[in-house]
Write an enzyme that holds these catalytic residues in place. Structure first.
Site, PDB file in Angstrom:
ATOM      1  N   THR A   1     -39.019  12.957  35.204  1.00 57.42           N
ATOM      2  CA  THR A   1     -38.981  11.936  34.106  1.00 57.42           C
ATOM      3  C   THR A   1     -38.020  12.424  33.200  1.00 57.42           C
ATOM      4  O   THR A   1     -37.569  11.275  32.458  1.00 57.42           O
ATOM      5  CB  THR A   1     -40.458  11.766  33.453  1.00 57.42           C
ATOM      6  OG1 THR A   1     -40.936  12.683  32.751  1.00 57.42           O
ATOM      7  CG2 THR A   1     -41.270  10.943  34.378  1.00 57.42           C
TER       8      THR A   1
ATOM      9  N   GLY B   1     -48.848  13.106  37.932  1.00 65.50           N
ATOM     10  CA  GLY B   1     -47.727  14.046  38.675  1.00 65.50           C
ATOM     11  C   GLY B   1     -46.494  13.174  38.828  1.00 65.50           C
ATOM     12  O   GLY B   1     -46.137  12.191  38.358  1.00 65.50           O
TER      13      GLY B   1
ATOM     14  N   LYS C   1     -45.413  14.930  28.541  1.00 65.38           N
ATOM     15  CA  LYS C   1     -44.241  15.017  29.190  1.00 65.38           C
ATOM     16  C   LYS C   1     -43.390  13.617  29.017  1.00 65.38           C
ATOM     17  O   LYS C   1     -41.927  13.695  28.735  1.00 65.38           O
ATOM     18  CB  LYS C   1     -44.100  15.211  30.656  1.00 65.38           C
ATOM     19  CG  LYS C   1     -44.881  14.401  31.626  1.00 65.38           C
ATOM     20  CD  LYS C   1     -43.899  13.155  31.786  1.00 65.38           C
ATOM     21  CE  LYS C   1     -44.996  12.102  32.610  1.00 65.38           C
ATOM     22  NZ  LYS C   1     -44.098  10.898  32.944  1.00 65.38           N
TER      23      LYS C   1
ATOM     24  N   ASN D   1     -39.184   6.001  29.889  1.00 61.77           N
ATOM     25  CA  ASN D   1     -38.912   7.128  28.916  1.00 61.77           C
ATOM     26  C   ASN D   1     -37.586   7.624  28.494  1.00 61.77           C
ATOM     27  O   ASN D   1     -37.023   7.523  27.650  1.00 61.77           O
ATOM     28  CB  ASN D   1     -40.169   8.028  28.857  1.00 61.77           C
ATOM     29  CG  ASN D   1     -41.626   7.710  28.747  1.00 61.77           C
ATOM     30  OD1 ASN D   1     -42.048   7.090  27.757  1.00 61.77           O
ATOM     31  ND2 ASN D   1     -42.259   7.514  29.967  1.00 61.77           N
TER      32      ASN D   1
END
Length: 328
Positions: free
Chosen positions: A246, A134, A189, A254
């Site tokens: 993110t 999460g 993601k 990332n």
């Protein structure tokens, strides 16, 4: 099911943060660290070298003895995705039947194309796999800032018990039985976060960022449906929620990797020596998408950049040259 003793395997930033969270939840916590230097620092300074400035709670026991860590009611596996197999294999012979093993890594294994809970089931067949994922930065969780995640297990009662055991006022796990959906959201993601960082680093503007995240999320949903995820899970914390976090903050490794690539930094230097799981996930994700004919142009472009097969400019041109089509 009573869960009072929790072990956390991995003394990096996320492992340290989750150990703190479980302590705040009132559990007895053991933190296992393999790397000698970091284990010594955790024991002596009560601080992980991967999370400087955050003091480890005095009640957390630090150990390098895997057998000692195995004496728990539940175990959080907070190791890199590509190390999950070796850790599970070493741990398996030490476990009693029915031990919950909660994967806290976001990725897909190279070569096998297996998700983290599949690796647990294969390497530790007597254990019960679960997944925690999460929108969460380690530093926020370690400092007790409000954070919500998803914790999934195939059995609803176990998922509920694990959520109650790890949750507190500031750390809120929502429970689910859609294990695959939670795993897919967390893995995919990361690749999109790299793409978002590239857009920001290349100075393409906020409008381009919004378009990329939205269309990239559509690709994530397509992939999730093809591999058995529930649509509502994709729209939840472990899917859209994690993507929002993110893909919009330099705190994300990332995103930072993508931002450096967008600014023209060579791939070998762009990560800054930090682990960005999306760079490992991209190639296996594209193999899996190809196997089921899933259209993922943004992910494909990121994969080409990471593999050195396309420059950032070429990848952007390829996306902008795509034919106009209906939104779906």
């Amino acid at each position: 099911m009573t869960i009072n003793r929790i072990s956390v395997l991995g003394g990096g930033a996320w492992g340290t943060a989750l150990a703190q969270a479980c302590t705040h939840a009132g559990r007895s916590v053991t933190l296992w660290e393999h790397e000698p230097g970091n284990a010594e620092q955790l024991e002596r300074k009560r601080e992980s070298k991967f999370l400087p400035g955050v003091r480890l709670d005095d009640g957390i026991k630090v150990t390098r003895d895997l057998a000692e860590a195995a004496r728990a009611d539940a175990i959080l596996l907070v190791v890199p995705a590509q190390a999950m197999r070796s850790v599970c294999t070493a741990l398996a012979k030490l476990l009693p039947d029915g031990m919950p093993l909660i994967a806290c890594a976001k990725g897909i294994e190279h070569g096998t194309q297996k998700f983290m809970t599949e690796i647990i089931a294969e390497c530790a067949p007597r254990a019960v796999p679960a997944i925690l994922s999460g929108p969460s930065f380690a530093i926020d969780v370690a400092r007790g800032l409000p954070t919500a995640v998803t914790l999934a297990a195939a059995d609803a009662k176990l998922a509920t018990a694990l959520a109650l055991a790890t949750g507190s006022v500031s750390f809120r796990p929502y429970y689910s039985t859609d294990v695959r959906g939670v795993e897919i959201g967390g893995a995919v993601k990361n690749v999109l976060a790299i793409a978002s960082g590239i857009v920001t680093g290349h100075g393409l503007g906020a409008s381009a960022s919004a378009a990329l995240i939205t269309r990239g999320f559509a690709e994530l949903v397509r992939f999730g449906k093809a591999y058995g995820a529930k649509p509502e899970t994709m729209m939840g914390l472990s899917g859209l929620g994690d993507l929002i976090l993110t893909a919009s903050s330099p705190q994300s490794r990332n995103f930072s990797l993508g931002q450096a690539l967008g600014k023209g930094v060579a791939i070998a230097q762009a990560s800054g020596g930090k682990l960005a799981e999306g760079s490992f996930t991209a190639p296996v994700l594209l193999e899996m998408a190809s196997a089921r004919n899933i259209d993922m142009p943004i992910h494909t472009a990121v994969g080409a950049v990471l593999a050195g097969k396309a420059s950032v400019n070429d990848a952007i041109k390829s996306l902008l040259a795509r034919p106009f089509g209906v939104e779906e």
